[in-house]
Design an enzyme around this catalytic site. Structure first.
Site, short mmCIF file in Angstrom:
data_model
loop_
_atom_site.label_atom_id
_atom_site.label_comp_id
_atom_site.label_asym_id
_atom_site.label_seq_id
_atom_site.Cartn_x
_atom_site.Cartn_y
_atom_site.Cartn_z
N GLU A 1 0.83 -1.21 0.00
CA GLU A 1 0.00 0.00 0.00
C GLU A 1 0.87 1.26 0.00
O GLU A 1 2.09 1.20 0.22
CB GLU A 1 -0.92 0.01 1.23
CG GLU A 1 -0.15 0.03 2.55
CD GLU A 1 -0.94 0.67 3.69
OE1 GLU A 1 -1.34 1.84 3.55
OE2 GLU A 1 -1.14 0.00 4.72
N LYS B 1 -5.86 10.36 0.78
CA LYS B 1 -5.85 9.02 1.36
C LYS B 1 -7.03 8.25 0.76
O LYS B 1 -8.18 8.60 1.01
CB LYS B 1 -5.95 9.14 2.88
CG LYS B 1 -6.03 7.83 3.63
CD LYS B 1 -6.07 8.07 5.14
CE LYS B 1 -6.66 6.89 5.88
NZ LYS B 1 -6.85 7.15 7.32
N VAL C 1 -5.43 0.15 2.98
CA VAL C 1 -5.60 -1.31 2.84
C VAL C 1 -6.78 -1.59 1.91
O VAL C 1 -6.67 -2.36 0.95
CB VAL C 1 -5.79 -1.97 4.21
CG1 VAL C 1 -6.22 -3.42 4.07
CG2 VAL C 1 -4.49 -1.88 5.03
N ASP D 1 -17.30 4.34 13.89
CA ASP D 1 -16.16 4.59 13.02
C ASP D 1 -15.51 3.24 12.73
O ASP D 1 -14.57 2.81 13.38
CB ASP D 1 -15.17 5.55 13.69
CG ASP D 1 -13.99 5.89 12.77
OD1 ASP D 1 -13.85 5.24 11.71
OD2 ASP D 1 -13.22 6.79 13.11
N SER E 1 -13.53 1.09 10.09
CA SER E 1 -12.71 1.29 8.90
C SER E 1 -13.29 0.54 7.70
O SER E 1 -13.73 -0.61 7.83
CB SER E 1 -11.29 0.79 9.14
OG SER E 1 -10.55 0.86 7.94
N ALA E 2 -13.25 1.18 6.55
CA ALA E 2 -13.67 0.53 5.31
C ALA E 2 -12.79 -0.69 5.01
O ALA E 2 -13.18 -1.56 4.22
CB ALA E 2 -13.63 1.52 4.15
N ASP E 3 -11.62 -0.77 5.66
CA ASP E 3 -10.76 -1.95 5.47
C ASP E 3 -11.51 -3.23 5.83
O ASP E 3 -11.37 -4.27 5.18
CB ASP E 3 -9.52 -1.89 6.38
CG ASP E 3 -8.54 -0.79 5.97
OD1 ASP E 3 -8.73 -0.16 4.92
OD2 ASP E 3 -7.57 -0.58 6.74
N LYS F 1 -4.01 -1.89 15.50
CA LYS F 1 -3.42 -1.23 16.66
C LYS F 1 -4.31 -1.22 17.87
O LYS F 1 -5.52 -1.21 17.76
CB LYS F 1 -3.08 0.20 16.30
CG LYS F 1 -1.73 0.24 15.76
CD LYS F 1 -1.25 1.65 15.70
CE LYS F 1 -0.54 1.76 14.40
NZ LYS F 1 -1.48 1.74 13.32
#
Ligand code: PSU
Ligand code: MN
Length: 303
Positions: free
Chosen positions: A25, A88, A108, A138, A140-142, A159
Site C-alpha cells: 500500500e 488518502k 488497505v 467509526d 474502517s472501510a478496510d 493497533k
C-alpha cells in the site's frame, strides 16, 4: 470493464508469467510514517520481497492513473509530498482521484481493490484499520473490503488504538478468517499479543498457502487476514504502548480529530510519546510482513 491499469514492466512481466507478486500500500508512505522513514521503509519492504524471490508492486494513483509498481523515484516523490496534497484513498475515494486526475495513496481497502483487479493474490501491510475505541460507528472501510475482495492480507493485526474485540466481531460478520502466523493470539501491532484468540494458527508459508488456495477453490469472495507478530526484539512493552495510546486517543477526542485524520494523528502522536520506539516497531513489522508475504506468495505458486 476494467479501467486502465498502469504497470511497471517488471510487475507486468511477473504477472504474465505467473510469478509471485506481493502488493504494497502507499498510505503508509504518504500518511503513515514521516519522511525519510517512509521512503526507507517502503524501499526496504520491496527489497525484502525481492530477497525472497518475489516481485513487489507498490500501488498508488498518480495523476489519476492506477499505478501498479512504483519506481524508486516515484516512491521518493510520494514520500516527500505534504500529506494533505495526497488523498488518502479508501474505496469511496478512488472515483474522485481517478476522475479528477489527482494523486492518491491507497489504504488497505484501496490497495486490495486495485491488487485484485490486477490479479495479485497477496498483499503486505502494517496494520489494518478497525473499529475506533469509544466510536463504535467509526468502522474502517478496510474491514468491509476484507469482506468483499478475495485477497490475502498479511499484517500485524490492528493497533491497540482500536477496539480490538469489536474489530474481530466485524471481521466475523464480514466472513473474514483471521489466521495467526506462528501465533495463537491476535497481534496488536506494536505488541505481539492482544490476548484475543485468532480463528486458526499456521506455522509455515505452505500452510498459509493451502488456506488461500482452498478459498480460491470454493470461489470465496472475501479476503483472508494473516496476522504476524512484530519481531520480538522490536516489540514495544505492553505498558508503554498502552499508556501512549490512551493518551493520544484522549488528545484526539479533545481536539475533535475524526474520520480519515484519526489514524495519522494517533500514529504521529504515539511516536512522540514513545520517543520513536513505536516508529521502530512499526518499520520492523512492515519489513517482516513483506518478507512473510513473499514466502506465502511463493508457496501459493506451488500448491
Ligand atoms: N495502520 C498503520 N499505519 C497506517 C494505516 C494503518 O499502522 O498507515 C493506514 C492503512 O492504510 C489503513 C488505514 O488502511 O490507515 C486505515 O485508515 P481508516 O481508519 O481511516 O480506515
Ligand atoms: Mn477510521
Amino acid at each position: 470493464m476494467h479501467p486502465e491499469l498502469h504497470y511497471t514492466n517488471e510487475v507486468k512481466q511477473a504477472l504474465d508469467r505467473g510469478k509471485p507478486v506481493v502488493a504494497l500500500e502507499s498510505t503508509v508512505i504518504a500518511h503513515g510514517l514521516p519522511y525519510p522513514f517512509n521512503v526507507e521503509t517502503a524501499l526496504a519492504m520491496e527489497q525484502a520481497i525481492r530477497d525472497e524471490g518475489a516481485i513487489p508492486a507498490t500501488i498508488a494513483i498518480l495523476n489519476g492513473q492506477i499505478t501498479i509498481g512504483l519506481s524508486q523515484a516515484q516512491i521518493e516523490w510520494l514520500g516527500q509530498q505534504p500529506s494533505e496534497k495526497i488523498r488518502k484513498c479508501s474505496r469511496r475515494d478512488l472515483p474522485i482521484v481517478i476522475g479528477r486526475k489527482e494523486n492518491g495513496a491507497t489504504t488497505v481497502a484501496g490497495t486490495m481493490i486495485i491488487a485484485h483487479m490486477a490479479g495479485i493474490r497477496v498483499f503486505a501491510t502494517g496494520g489494518i484499520g478497525g473499529v475506533h475505541r469509544g466510536h463504535p460507528f467509526d468502522v474502517s472501510a478496510d474491514l468491509i473490503e476484507l469482506g468483499r475482495t478475495p485477497i490475502a492480507v498479511v499484517c500485524s493485526g490492528a493497533k491497540y488504538i482500536l477496539d480490538l474485540p469489536l474489530t474481530l466481531e466485524v471481521l466475523e460478520t464480514q466472513g473474514v478468517p483471521v489466521i495467526g502466523y506462528q501465533t495463537d493470539g491476535l497481534p496488536a501491532f506494536f505488541t505481539r499479543d492482544s490476548g484475543l484468540p485468532v480463528d486458526a494458527r499456521v506455522n509455515t508459508p505452505e500452510e498459509a498457502a493451502q488456506i488461500i488456495k482452498a478459498g480460491e477453490k470454493i470461489g470465496a469472495s472475501h479476503g483472508i487476514l494473516f496476522t504476524v507478530p512484530v519481531p520480538e526484539k522490536d516489540a514495544l512493552p505492553q505498558d508503554i504502548a498502552e499508556k501512549a495510546i490512551q493518551q493520544a486517543a484522549k488528545e484526539a477526542d479533545k481536539q475533535g480529530i475524526h474520520g480519515k485524520e484519526t489514524t495519522p494523528f494517533l500514529l504521529a502522536r504515539i511516536t512522540e510519546l514513545t520517543e520513536n520506539r513505536s516508529r521502530n516497531a512499526n518499520t520492523a513489522l512492515l519489513k517482516n510482513n513483506a518478507r512473510v508475504a513473499a514466502q506465502i506468495a511463493i508457496s501459493l505458486q506451488r500448491v
